[in-house]
Write a protein that holds these residues in place. Structure first.
Motif, PDB file in Angstrom:
ATOM      1  N   LEU A 287       0.840  -1.194   0.000  1.00  9.92           N
ATOM      2  CA  LEU A 287       0.000   0.000   0.000  1.00  9.92           C
ATOM      3  C   LEU A 287       0.878   1.247   0.000  1.00  9.92           C
ATOM      4  CD1 LEU A 287      -2.794   1.416   0.341  1.00  9.92           C
ATOM      5  CD2 LEU A 287      -2.397   1.254   2.800  1.00  9.92           C
ATOM      6  N   GLY A 288       1.890   1.264   0.854  1.00  9.26           N
ATOM      7  CA  GLY A 288       2.805   2.405   0.922  1.00  9.26           C
ATOM      8  C   GLY A 288       3.527   2.641  -0.387  1.00  9.26           C
ATOM      9  N   GLU A 289       3.988   1.572  -1.010  1.00 13.94           N
ATOM     10  CA  GLU A 289       4.689   1.696  -2.291  1.00 13.94           C
ATOM     11  C   GLU A 289       3.753   2.230  -3.371  1.00 13.94           C
ATOM     12  OE1 GLU A 289       7.211   2.075  -5.183  1.00 13.94           O
ATOM     13  OE2 GLU A 289       7.816   1.650  -3.128  1.00 13.94           O
ATOM     14  N   ARG A 290       2.530   1.769  -3.373  1.00 15.86           N
ATOM     15  CA  ARG A 290       1.573   2.241  -4.380  1.00 15.86           C
ATOM     16  C   ARG A 290       1.187   3.698  -4.145  1.00 15.86           C
ATOM     17  NH1 ARG A 290      -2.448  -2.631  -6.151  1.00 15.86           N
ATOM     18  NH2 ARG A 290      -0.844  -4.187  -6.487  1.00 15.86           N
TER      19      ARG A 290
ATOM     20  N   GLU B 244       2.577  15.409   6.991  1.00 19.73           N
ATOM     21  CA  GLU B 244       3.656  14.904   6.143  1.00 19.73           C
ATOM     22  C   GLU B 244       4.325  13.693   6.804  1.00 19.73           C
ATOM     23  OE1 GLU B 244       7.699  16.703   4.083  1.00 19.73           O
ATOM     24  OE2 GLU B 244       6.306  18.074   5.067  1.00 19.73           O
ATOM     25  N   ARG B 245       4.467  13.750   8.101  1.00 20.79           N
ATOM     26  CA  ARG B 245       5.081  12.643   8.840  1.00 20.79           C
ATOM     27  C   ARG B 245       4.238  11.367   8.732  1.00 20.79           C
ATOM     28  NH1 ARG B 245       7.310  12.658  15.041  1.00 20.79           N
ATOM     29  NH2 ARG B 245       7.590  10.424  15.163  1.00 20.79           N
ATOM     30  N   TYR B 246       2.919  11.494   8.832  1.00 17.59           N
ATOM     31  CA  TYR B 246       2.055  10.316   8.732  1.00 17.59           C
ATOM     32  C   TYR B 246       2.070   9.749   7.314  1.00 17.59           C
ATOM     33  CZ  TYR B 246      -1.737   7.102   9.705  1.00 17.59           C
ATOM     34  OH  TYR B 246      -2.491   5.965   9.857  1.00 17.59           O
ATOM     35  N   ILE B 247       2.105  10.622   6.312  1.00 20.45           N
ATOM     36  CA  ILE B 247       2.217  10.155   4.928  1.00 20.45           C
ATOM     37  C   ILE B 247       3.511   9.370   4.761  1.00 20.45           C
ATOM     38  CG2 ILE B 247       2.524  10.902   2.522  1.00 20.45           C
ATOM     39  CD1 ILE B 247       0.512  13.189   3.184  1.00 20.45           C
ATOM     40  N   ALA B 248       4.603   9.860   5.347  1.00 19.96           N
ATOM     41  CA  ALA B 248       5.880   9.140   5.278  1.00 19.96           C
ATOM     42  C   ALA B 248       5.756   7.766   5.933  1.00 19.96           C
ATOM     43  CB  ALA B 248       6.982   9.959   5.946  1.00 19.96           C
ATOM     44  N   GLN B 249       5.047   7.690   7.057  1.00 21.16           N
ATOM     45  CA  GLN B 249       4.851   6.399   7.729  1.00 21.16           C
ATOM     46  C   GLN B 249       4.040   5.446   6.856  1.00 21.16           C
ATOM     47  OE1 GLN B 249       3.031   7.629  11.414  1.00 21.16           O
ATOM     48  NE2 GLN B 249       4.972   7.416  12.536  1.00 21.16           N
ATOM     49  N   ILE B 250       2.997   5.948   6.216  1.00 21.17           N
ATOM     50  CA  ILE B 250       2.179   5.118   5.325  1.00 21.17           C
ATOM     51  C   ILE B 250       3.039   4.598   4.180  1.00 21.17           C
ATOM     52  CG2 ILE B 250       0.236   5.085   3.706  1.00 21.17           C
ATOM     53  CD1 ILE B 250      -1.069   7.273   5.537  1.00 21.17           C
ATOM     54  N   GLU B 251       3.815   5.497   3.569  1.00 25.36           N
ATOM     55  CA  GLU B 251       4.660   5.107   2.448  1.00 25.36           C
ATOM     56  C   GLU B 251       5.742   4.108   2.866  1.00 25.36           C
ATOM     57  OE1 GLU B 251       6.114   8.618   0.489  1.00 25.36           O
ATOM     58  OE2 GLU B 251       4.181   8.992  -0.470  1.00 25.36           O
ATOM     59  N   ALA B 252       6.135   4.142   4.131  1.00 21.51           N
ATOM     60  CA  ALA B 252       7.135   3.201   4.642  1.00 21.51           C
ATOM     61  C   ALA B 252       6.513   1.874   5.059  1.00 21.51           C
ATOM     62  CB  ALA B 252       7.880   3.828   5.819  1.00 21.51           C
TER      63      ALA B 252
END
Length: 90
Positions: free
Chosen positions: A31-34, A57-65
């Protein structure tokens, strides 16, 4: 708008060809990669996506990770922010 969200979900949500049992860790990582690739395709920085979606922005980074367990409502906000950045096709 609902069609855009459904299209985004098809792009972002892994598991369409998942075979049980599907690892939650693997699901969140995919999901994070997509999300990252959708954001990059629209040439949005995390900061701009955060501004448009109202998600930090921090939470988006966590999702992407692959570390953020994102809710459906937040996915809706991300989808709206990403699709709002794309030009409308006539």
């Amino acid at each position: 708008m609902l069609n855009q969200v459904v299209d985004f979900a098809g792009e972002v949500l892994p598991g369409s060809c998942a075979v049980p049992p599907y690892s939650e860790t693997a699901f969140l990582a995919e999901l994070g990669e997509r999300l990252r690739s959708s954001r990059a395709r629209c040439e949005l920085s995390r900061r701009e996506l955060a501004r448009r979606s109202g998600i930090s922005e921090r939470y988006i980074a966590q999702i992407e990770a692959g570390k953020g367990n994102v809710s459906i409502v937040l996915l809706l906000r991300l989808a709206s922010a990403i699709h709002g950045s794309q030009p409308q096709v006539a």
